[in-house]
Design an enzyme around this catalytic site. Structure first.
Site, PDB file in Angstrom:
ATOM      1  N   HIS A   1       8.926  -0.348   6.504  1.00 59.47           N
ATOM      2  CA  HIS A   1       8.022  -0.182   5.358  1.00 59.47           C
ATOM      3  C   HIS A   1       8.785   0.481   4.225  1.00 59.47           C
ATOM      4  O   HIS A   1       8.764   1.704   4.105  1.00 59.47           O
ATOM      5  CB  HIS A   1       6.832   0.677   5.768  1.00 59.47           C
ATOM      6  CG  HIS A   1       5.744   0.757   4.733  1.00 59.47           C
ATOM      7  ND1 HIS A   1       5.731   1.697   3.728  1.00 59.47           N
ATOM      8  CD2 HIS A   1       4.631   0.022   4.549  1.00 59.47           C
ATOM      9  CE1 HIS A   1       4.651   1.546   2.993  1.00 59.47           C
ATOM     10  NE2 HIS A   1       3.965   0.539   3.471  1.00 59.47           N
ATOM     11  N   PHE A   2       9.422  -0.175   3.428  1.00 53.92           N
ATOM     12  CA  PHE A   2       9.733  -1.600   3.342  1.00 53.92           C
ATOM     13  C   PHE A   2      11.234  -1.783   3.531  1.00 53.92           C
ATOM     14  O   PHE A   2      11.991  -0.885   3.192  1.00 53.92           O
ATOM     15  CB  PHE A   2       9.333  -2.137   1.973  1.00 53.92           C
ATOM     16  CG  PHE A   2       7.865  -1.989   1.686  1.00 53.92           C
ATOM     17  CD1 PHE A   2       6.961  -2.948   2.128  1.00 53.92           C
ATOM     18  CD2 PHE A   2       7.374  -0.887   1.003  1.00 53.92           C
ATOM     19  CE1 PHE A   2       5.608  -2.827   1.850  1.00 53.92           C
ATOM     20  CE2 PHE A   2       6.023  -0.758   0.733  1.00 53.92           C
ATOM     21  CZ  PHE A   2       5.135  -1.727   1.152  1.00 53.92           C
TER      22      PHE A   2
END
EC number: 4.2.1.59
Length: 172
Positions: free
Chosen positions: A71-72
Site C-alpha cells: 500500500h502502495f
C-alpha cells in the site's frame, strides 16, 4: 477481577489477543499483523479531556512493516483505515480493562479527518483516546474521541468512536 495497570507491553497485548489478559470472558485484541500497537503507555479511568478515561498507545514504525510493501507499490503509506482500527481496538481494550466482558465490535464513528500520513521514514505513531461516555450495564459500550500522531504531529482525528462488547455475536 481484572488487574488494572497503567501501561502494557507488546507481550501483554499479544496475550490479550490469545484471550489471556482479561480472562476467558474479556475482549481480545486482534492478533498478528492486525494488532496496531506495540505498547500502551498510559491508561486512566478518570483522565482525558472529558474526565471519563484516557488511553495512550504507540506503534514503532519501520520500513519493513507489512502494509508498506503493498500500500502502495512505489508509494508506501500506512492505510488510514489501520489508524482508525487502532483507535477502535483501544476503545475495546479499555472496556476490557474496566472489567467488561464480551467480544468487541466497532459500532461506528461520528467523523474522521485525515491531515497527514504515516510514511516508512516515520519513527513512531501515537494514539490518544479520550473517553466521553462509558456504559457498563447489560449494554457495554464506550464512546471516545481519538487522535493519531506521527512523530508528535496530529495527522488524524476521530470523534465519537463507538465500540460495544457482545457476549453473543451471532445476531450482530
Amino acid at each position: 477481577m481484572v488487574e488494572k495497570r497503567d501501561s502494557y507491553t507488546k507481550e501483554d497485548l499479544e496475550a490479550s489477543g490469545r484471550g489471556e489478559l482479561f480472562g476467558a470472558g474479556g475482549p481480545p485484541l486482534p492478533a498478528g499483523n492486525m494488532l496496531m500497537m506495540d505498547r500502551v503507555v498510559k491508561m486512566t479511568e478518570d483522565g482525558g479531556t472529558h474526565n471519563k478515561g484516557y488511553v495512550e498507545a504507540e506503534l514503532d514504525i519501520n520500513p519493513d512493516l507489512w502494509f508498506f510493501g503493498c500500500h502502495f507499490i512505489g508509494d508506501p503509506v500506512m492505510p488510514g483505515c489501520l489508524g482508525l482500527d487502532a483507535m477502535w481496538q483501544l476503545v475495546g481494550f479499555y472496556l476490557g480493562w474496566l472489567g467488561g466482558e464480551g467480544k468487541g465490535r466497532a459500532l461506528g464513528v461520528g467523523e474522521v479527518k485525515f491531515t497527514g500520513q504515516v510514511l516508512p521514514t516515520a519513527k513512531k505513531v501515537t494514539y490518544r483516546i479520550n473517553f466521553k461516555r462509558v456504559i457498563i450495564r447489560k449494554l457495554i459500550m464506550g464512546v471516545a474521541d481519538g487522535e493519531v500522531l506521527v512523530d508528535g504531529q496530529v495527522i488524524y482525528t476521530a470523534s465519537d468512536l463507538k465500540v460495544g462488547l457482545f457476549k453473543d455475536t451471532a445476531a450482530f
